[in-house]
Structure formats: C-alpha cells, structure tokens
Design a protein around this motif. Structure first.
Motif, PDB file in Angstrom:
ATOM      1  N   LEU A  65      -3.571  39.916  50.720  1.00  0.00           N
ATOM      2  CA  LEU A  65      -4.610  39.666  51.716  1.00  0.00           C
ATOM      3  C   LEU A  65      -4.140  38.603  52.705  1.00  0.00           C
ATOM      4  O   LEU A  65      -4.279  38.766  53.922  1.00  0.00           O
ATOM      5  CB  LEU A  65      -5.896  39.217  51.023  1.00  0.00           C
ATOM      6  N   TYR A  66      -3.570  37.512  52.190  1.00  0.00           N
ATOM      7  CA  TYR A  66      -3.094  36.439  53.065  1.00  0.00           C
ATOM      8  C   TYR A  66      -1.925  36.919  53.930  1.00  0.00           C
ATOM      9  O   TYR A  66      -1.842  36.579  55.115  1.00  0.00           O
ATOM     10  CB  TYR A  66      -2.670  35.225  52.242  1.00  0.00           C
ATOM     11  N   LYS A  67      -1.043  37.717  53.352  1.00  0.00           N
ATOM     12  CA  LYS A  67       0.077  38.251  54.136  1.00  0.00           C
ATOM     13  C   LYS A  67      -0.418  39.146  55.262  1.00  0.00           C
ATOM     14  O   LYS A  67       0.146  39.154  56.361  1.00  0.00           O
ATOM     15  CB  LYS A  67       1.031  39.022  53.222  1.00  0.00           C
ATOM     16  N   SER A  68      -1.486  39.904  54.988  1.00  0.00           N
ATOM     17  CA  SER A  68      -2.026  40.797  56.027  1.00  0.00           C
ATOM     18  C   SER A  68      -2.584  40.015  57.204  1.00  0.00           C
ATOM     19  O   SER A  68      -2.736  40.569  58.304  1.00  0.00           O
ATOM     20  CB  SER A  68      -3.126  41.692  55.433  1.00  0.00           C
ATOM     21  N   LEU A  69      -2.866  38.717  56.979  1.00  0.00           N
ATOM     22  CA  LEU A  69      -3.371  37.842  58.039  1.00  0.00           C
ATOM     23  C   LEU A  69      -2.250  37.022  58.670  1.00  0.00           C
ATOM     24  O   LEU A  69      -2.507  36.037  59.369  1.00  0.00           O
ATOM     25  CB  LEU A  69      -4.459  36.924  57.473  1.00  0.00           C
ATOM     26  N   SER A  72     -10.533  44.250  59.238  1.00  0.00           N
ATOM     27  CA  SER A  72     -10.908  44.695  60.588  1.00  0.00           C
ATOM     28  C   SER A  72     -10.702  43.587  61.620  1.00  0.00           C
ATOM     29  O   SER A  72     -11.325  43.604  62.685  1.00  0.00           O
ATOM     30  CB  SER A  72     -12.369  45.156  60.600  1.00  0.00           C
ATOM     31  N   VAL A  73      -9.805  42.646  61.300  1.00  0.00           N
ATOM     32  CA  VAL A  73      -9.627  41.466  62.149  1.00  0.00           C
ATOM     33  C   VAL A  73      -9.138  41.812  63.556  1.00  0.00           C
ATOM     34  O   VAL A  73      -9.383  41.064  64.512  1.00  0.00           O
ATOM     35  CB  VAL A  73      -8.671  40.462  61.468  1.00  0.00           C
ATOM     36  N   ASP A  74      -8.477  42.946  63.700  1.00  0.00           N
ATOM     37  CA  ASP A  74      -7.970  43.340  65.016  1.00  0.00           C
ATOM     38  C   ASP A  74      -8.995  44.122  65.830  1.00  0.00           C
ATOM     39  O   ASP A  74      -8.712  44.538  66.957  1.00  0.00           O
ATOM     40  CB  ASP A  74      -6.690  44.174  64.857  1.00  0.00           C
ATOM     41  N   ASN A  75     -10.157  44.348  65.253  1.00  0.00           N
ATOM     42  CA  ASN A  75     -11.207  45.100  65.961  1.00  0.00           C
ATOM     43  C   ASN A  75     -12.514  44.297  65.939  1.00  0.00           C
ATOM     44  O   ASN A  75     -13.554  44.777  65.504  1.00  0.00           O
ATOM     45  CB  ASN A  75     -11.410  46.468  65.290  1.00  0.00           C
ATOM     46  N   ARG A  76     -12.436  43.084  66.449  1.00  0.00           N
ATOM     47  CA  ARG A  76     -13.584  42.169  66.371  1.00  0.00           C
ATOM     48  C   ARG A  76     -14.618  42.485  67.447  1.00  0.00           C
ATOM     49  O   ARG A  76     -14.279  42.640  68.617  1.00  0.00           O
ATOM     50  CB  ARG A  76     -13.111  40.719  66.510  1.00  0.00           C
ATOM     51  N   ASP A  77     -15.880  42.564  67.024  1.00  0.00           N
ATOM     52  CA  ASP A  77     -16.983  42.711  67.975  1.00  0.00           C
ATOM     53  C   ASP A  77     -17.992  41.606  67.697  1.00  0.00           C
ATOM     54  O   ASP A  77     -17.770  40.716  66.877  1.00  0.00           O
ATOM     55  CB  ASP A  77     -17.620  44.100  67.884  1.00  0.00           C
ATOM     56  N   ASP A  78     -19.127  41.641  68.370  1.00  0.00           N
ATOM     57  CA  ASP A  78     -20.121  40.574  68.234  1.00  0.00           C
ATOM     58  C   ASP A  78     -20.574  40.409  66.784  1.00  0.00           C
ATOM     59  O   ASP A  78     -20.724  39.283  66.297  1.00  0.00           O
ATOM     60  CB  ASP A  78     -21.343  40.870  69.115  1.00  0.00           C
ATOM     61  N   GLU A 112     -19.125  37.046  44.725  1.00  0.00           N
ATOM     62  CA  GLU A 112     -18.426  38.327  44.877  1.00  0.00           C
ATOM     63  C   GLU A 112     -18.818  39.030  46.170  1.00  0.00           C
ATOM     64  O   GLU A 112     -17.976  39.644  46.841  1.00  0.00           O
ATOM     65  CB  GLU A 112     -18.718  39.205  43.661  1.00  0.00           C
ATOM     66  N   GLY A 113     -20.074  38.895  46.565  1.00  0.00           N
ATOM     67  CA  GLY A 113     -20.504  39.477  47.828  1.00  0.00           C
ATOM     68  C   GLY A 113     -19.828  38.811  49.015  1.00  0.00           C
ATOM     69  O   GLY A 113     -19.415  39.485  49.972  1.00  0.00           O
ATOM     70  N   ILE A 114     -19.700  37.486  48.964  1.00  0.00           N
ATOM     71  CA  ILE A 114     -19.015  36.764  50.035  1.00  0.00           C
ATOM     72  C   ILE A 114     -17.551  37.186  50.099  1.00  0.00           C
ATOM     73  O   ILE A 114     -17.008  37.436  51.189  1.00  0.00           O
ATOM     74  CB  ILE A 114     -19.142  35.242  49.823  1.00  0.00           C
ATOM     75  N   LEU A 115     -16.902  37.280  48.954  1.00  0.00           N
ATOM     76  CA  LEU A 115     -15.489  37.671  48.923  1.00  0.00           C
ATOM     77  C   LEU A 115     -15.300  39.079  49.468  1.00  0.00           C
ATOM     78  O   LEU A 115     -14.379  39.332  50.253  1.00  0.00           O
ATOM     79  CB  LEU A 115     -14.949  37.570  47.489  1.00  0.00           C
ATOM     80  N   ARG A 116     -16.166  40.006  49.070  1.00  0.00           N
ATOM     81  CA  ARG A 116     -16.054  41.367  49.603  1.00  0.00           C
ATOM     82  C   ARG A 116     -16.262  41.372  51.117  1.00  0.00           C
ATOM     83  O   ARG A 116     -15.574  42.085  51.853  1.00  0.00           O
ATOM     84  CB  ARG A 116     -17.077  42.292  48.924  1.00  0.00           C
ATOM     85  N   GLY A 117     -17.215  40.583  51.573  1.00  0.00           N
ATOM     86  CA  GLY A 117     -17.462  40.513  53.010  1.00  0.00           C
ATOM     87  C   GLY A 117     -16.265  39.985  53.776  1.00  0.00           C
ATOM     88  O   GLY A 117     -15.898  40.516  54.836  1.00  0.00           O
ATOM     89  N   LEU A 118     -15.636  38.941  53.245  1.00  0.00           N
ATOM     90  CA  LEU A 118     -14.472  38.363  53.921  1.00  0.00           C
ATOM     91  C   LEU A 118     -13.297  39.335  53.915  1.00  0.00           C
ATOM     92  O   LEU A 118     -12.534  39.403  54.889  1.00  0.00           O
ATOM     93  CB  LEU A 118     -14.089  37.050  53.242  1.00  0.00           C
ATOM     94  N   ILE A 119     -13.148  40.093  52.844  1.00  0.00           N
ATOM     95  CA  ILE A 119     -12.085  41.108  52.800  1.00  0.00           C
ATOM     96  C   ILE A 119     -12.346  42.186  53.852  1.00  0.00           C
ATOM     97  O   ILE A 119     -11.425  42.635  54.558  1.00  0.00           O
ATOM     98  CB  ILE A 119     -11.976  41.724  51.389  1.00  0.00           C
ATOM     99  N   THR A 120     -13.594  42.595  53.985  1.00  0.00           N
ATOM    100  CA  THR A 120     -13.953  43.579  55.015  1.00  0.00           C
ATOM    101  C   THR A 120     -13.584  43.062  56.402  1.00  0.00           C
ATOM    102  O   THR A 120     -13.018  43.799  57.232  1.00  0.00           O
ATOM    103  CB  THR A 120     -15.461  43.885  54.956  1.00  0.00           C
ATOM    104  N   LEU A 121     -13.879  41.802  56.661  1.00  0.00           N
ATOM    105  CA  LEU A 121     -13.535  41.219  57.965  1.00  0.00           C
ATOM    106  C   LEU A 121     -12.030  41.105  58.139  1.00  0.00           C
ATOM    107  O   LEU A 121     -11.509  41.335  59.238  1.00  0.00           O
ATOM    108  CB  LEU A 121     -14.190  39.849  58.113  1.00  0.00           C
ATOM    109  N   ALA A 122     -11.321  40.734  57.077  1.00  0.00           N
ATOM    110  CA  ALA A 122      -9.863  40.635  57.166  1.00  0.00           C
ATOM    111  C   ALA A 122      -9.246  41.989  57.495  1.00  0.00           C
ATOM    112  O   ALA A 122      -8.286  42.078  58.270  1.00  0.00           O
ATOM    113  CB  ALA A 122      -9.299  40.099  55.855  1.00  0.00           C
TER     114      ALA A 122
END
Length: 377
Positions: A323-327, A226-232, A214-224
């Motif tokens: 989520l997939y559509k947003s990507l 913010s995918v247009d604002n990628r930093d290091d 669940e932690g991994i899934l939440r993390g990936l959703i957070t990244l999804a």
C-alpha cells in the motif's frame, strides 16, 4: 473495558465554512492568527480568514515549519504575551495546530516552554485555540496531542493535555485541492498508521472500536487506490477519515502501541524525513520483528480489511507495505540519508526520552529497536 471519553471540539465541516470563524470567537477577544508559509495566501484561505476576522483586534504570526520548532514558536509566545492575547487561531495542518498548542500552554508559564515537552511542567490551563484545517493527516484539530521539535538538539518530543482540545475546527475539503501529491499521500499514510497504532496490537474484544478502526482502514485503502482520480467527495472523505483516525474514539478503552511513532519521531528530528514517511519505513519492519505477538490482529486485519483469508501474518504485512509503495513512498532510511550510524543515534535518544520499552506490551526494547532499524536501512 473502562474509560473516560471526551471530545469537546466543535466541528464545522464543508465548503465555505471558514466564514463561520466570526461566530465562533468572542468579539472582544484579542486573537493571535498563527500560520505556516505562503500556501494559505496562494490558495485563498488567508483572504477568507482575514475577512472572517474583520472587526477583531488580531495579530499575525507566520513561519511555523512543517516540523514546528521550539525556536520559532518561542517567538510566537513572546508576541502573545506582549499583546495580551485571549485566543489563538491556528490555520494550517497538524504542525501549525501542534505549534499553537505549545504556544497556548506556554502562555501562562514563566519558564522555558520546552519544560512542557520534557514533563517538567504540567500546565493547568491554556489559551483557547481554534483551528482551520488545510491538510488532512494528524487529527490534531480535535485531539489533545502536540509534537514539537527542538532544532538545537534535533529532538522531537510530544505532549498531551486535556487543555489542548481546540474549541472548534473548521474543515473545508476544497482547501485540500491545492496540496501536491506528496502532501496528500503523506496524509493518507499518517491517518492509516494512526489507526493501526490503536488497532494492530492484540485481540481485546473491543467490538465497536475494532469495527470503527477497520472501517477507517478500508476507507483509506479505497482512497489510496483512487488517489489519481480525486474529486470533491474524495477530498471530503480523506479529511474526515484522517480526523476520525485520531480523535480518541477508536482508542477509547484500548491498549495501544505507538512504537512506530516514537521511533519515527527520532528519525524526523535527526534527518528531517517527512513524518509519514518515517512511519511507513518503520511500521512493516516492526511488525515483522513482532509478528508472533501481533499475529492475531494482523490476521483479523487481513480478513476484515484486506479481505484475505490466510494464516500467514507476513502476507498481511506485505500488503501494508505494498500500500505504501503504491503511494510512491520510499521505504528505506538510506533513501533519505547517507548516515551509517542511524542506530547509534536513534537508540540513545529513545533512552534519553524515556522510551527504552515501547509497544502495547512494553516489549519493544533497545534490542528490538536495533533489529527494526537494521531491517529499515
């Protein structure tokens, strides 16, 4: 809850870590440096690897495809045997690392390497492998799996072996900055579905594994989101989450699914659709067909991952699809091929490959696959 867990891969994570290769491969080893196309020459990774291999006796093999083919990799096997290679260095994404595993296992076999994929030959040893990761998606850099395509027959098969664990994995997040949006988004989806395959089954009372997943899934959703604002830090988090999604930890002692992957493999083999995109197409529709069986875990995911309090599993399935559509993932098979006989090709291949019953309960038979494909067209 009984299991054996082993992950011997040494991880070297962080910017500039490619230089550590020189301390990780024995100096007297003859090295086969395997990579894909020209991207590592454009982004500077190739030069870093070559500098790290200074003083080594090494040979290069390039041209490993995004869906690595037996036909190409057989040439690498011949080179490895001709030059008495001691060590394979795979530089690339999951496809290159998977290809290296195929070469490593075939090295000690006098027959056709495809026998490994068909289960006709079980290797007892393999050449050691090191990986330099250039794409965050599959976790192949520290797991036992390998997926290979036979171009001649358009078959995509997999094998696993404890001898496939890379000795080390160099993971430099800055390398991901050269990837395009499609590759980044595919990686997010791939890692998300890898996690779901081990998590979205039925309630098994595996508290640690559930919480990790669940932690991994939440993390990936957070990244999804913010995918247009990628930093290091964004790239670093993606690289590590993708690794953790499929390094064996969240699946330890857990009954797993993988039906989405097996169906998706056939679609990629037949039509060349990006692996991650076949997963995004199939998974929500598989869940719709099986929602009564998966309701408990879907609702748990809703509560603990999406923070939704509901008794309707369709709401959670729709959230996954959104989520997939947003990507920007197209979610119909017809978006990728005009073939009207997808079912007539996919189902016989699944049967041929021994997958007439799939899923955590082995209830995904050809009738269910047909329903899923109907919904996915």
């Amino acid at each position: 809850m009984e299991f054996s867990y082993l992950n011997p891969t040494q991880i070297e994570f962080g910017q500039g870590k490619i230089s550590s290769i020189s301390s990780l491969i024995p100096k007297d080893n003859k090295v086969l440096f395997i990579y894909g196309g020209g991207s590592i020459k454009r982004n500077g990774v190739y030069d870093q690897v070559i500098n790290s291999l200074e003083g080594y006796n090494f040979f290069e093999f390039s041209g490993v495809e995004p869906n690595p083919t037996k036909e190409t990799l057989d040439k690498a096997i011949k080179l490895a045997k001709d030059e008495d290679i001691d060590f394979i260095l795979a530089v690339g994404g999951g496809s290159v690392i998977d290809g290296a595993k195929y070469v490593a296992h075939s090295y000690y076999y006098e027959g056709d390497g495809w026998d490994i994929l068909e289960g006709k030959y079980i290797s007892e040893k393999a050449l050691p492998i090191g990986a330099v990761v250039t794409l965050a998606a599959t976790g192949s850099e520290s797991n036992t799996g390998s997926v290979i395509t036979k171009a001649q027959t358009k078959e995509k098969r997999f094998f696993r072996s404890v001898h496939s664990f890379p000795k080390f994995a160099v993971m430099d997040p800055s390398v991901l900055k050269s990837l395009d949006d499609r590759q980044i988004k595919n990686g997010l989806v791939d890692a998300f579905v890898h996690t779901c395959e081990q998590y979205l089954t039925y309630k098994q009372g595996r508290i640690a594994q559930d919480n990790y997943a669940e932690g991994i899934l939440r993390g990936l959703i957070t990244l999804a989101n913010s995918v247009d604002n990628r930093d290091d830090l964004w790239y670093a988090n993606l690289l590590w989450l993708a690794n953790q999604a499929f390094n064996g930890l969240i699946g330890a002692g857990v009954t797993q699914d993988w039906a989405t992957h097996y169906i998706g493999h056939e679609l990629t083999g037949l039509y060349g659709i990006d692996h991650a995109r076949t997963l995004a197409i199939i998974q929500p529709n598989l869940f719709r067909v099986l929602k009564e069986h998966k309701a408990g875990k879907l609702l748990q995911m809703g509560e603990n991952v999406f923070r939704i309090d509901t008794t309707d599993p369709d709401i959670i399935i729709n959230k996954i699809e959104e989520l997939y559509k947003s990507l920007d993932i197209d979610l119909k098979i017809s978006d990728y091929t005009d073939d009207k006989e997808v079912k007539e090709k996919v189902i016989p291949l699944l049967i041929k490959h021994g997958f007439s019953k799939l899923g955590e309960n082995q209830i995904v038979d050809t009738n269910i696959v047909e329903k899923v494909l109907d919904k996915s067209m």
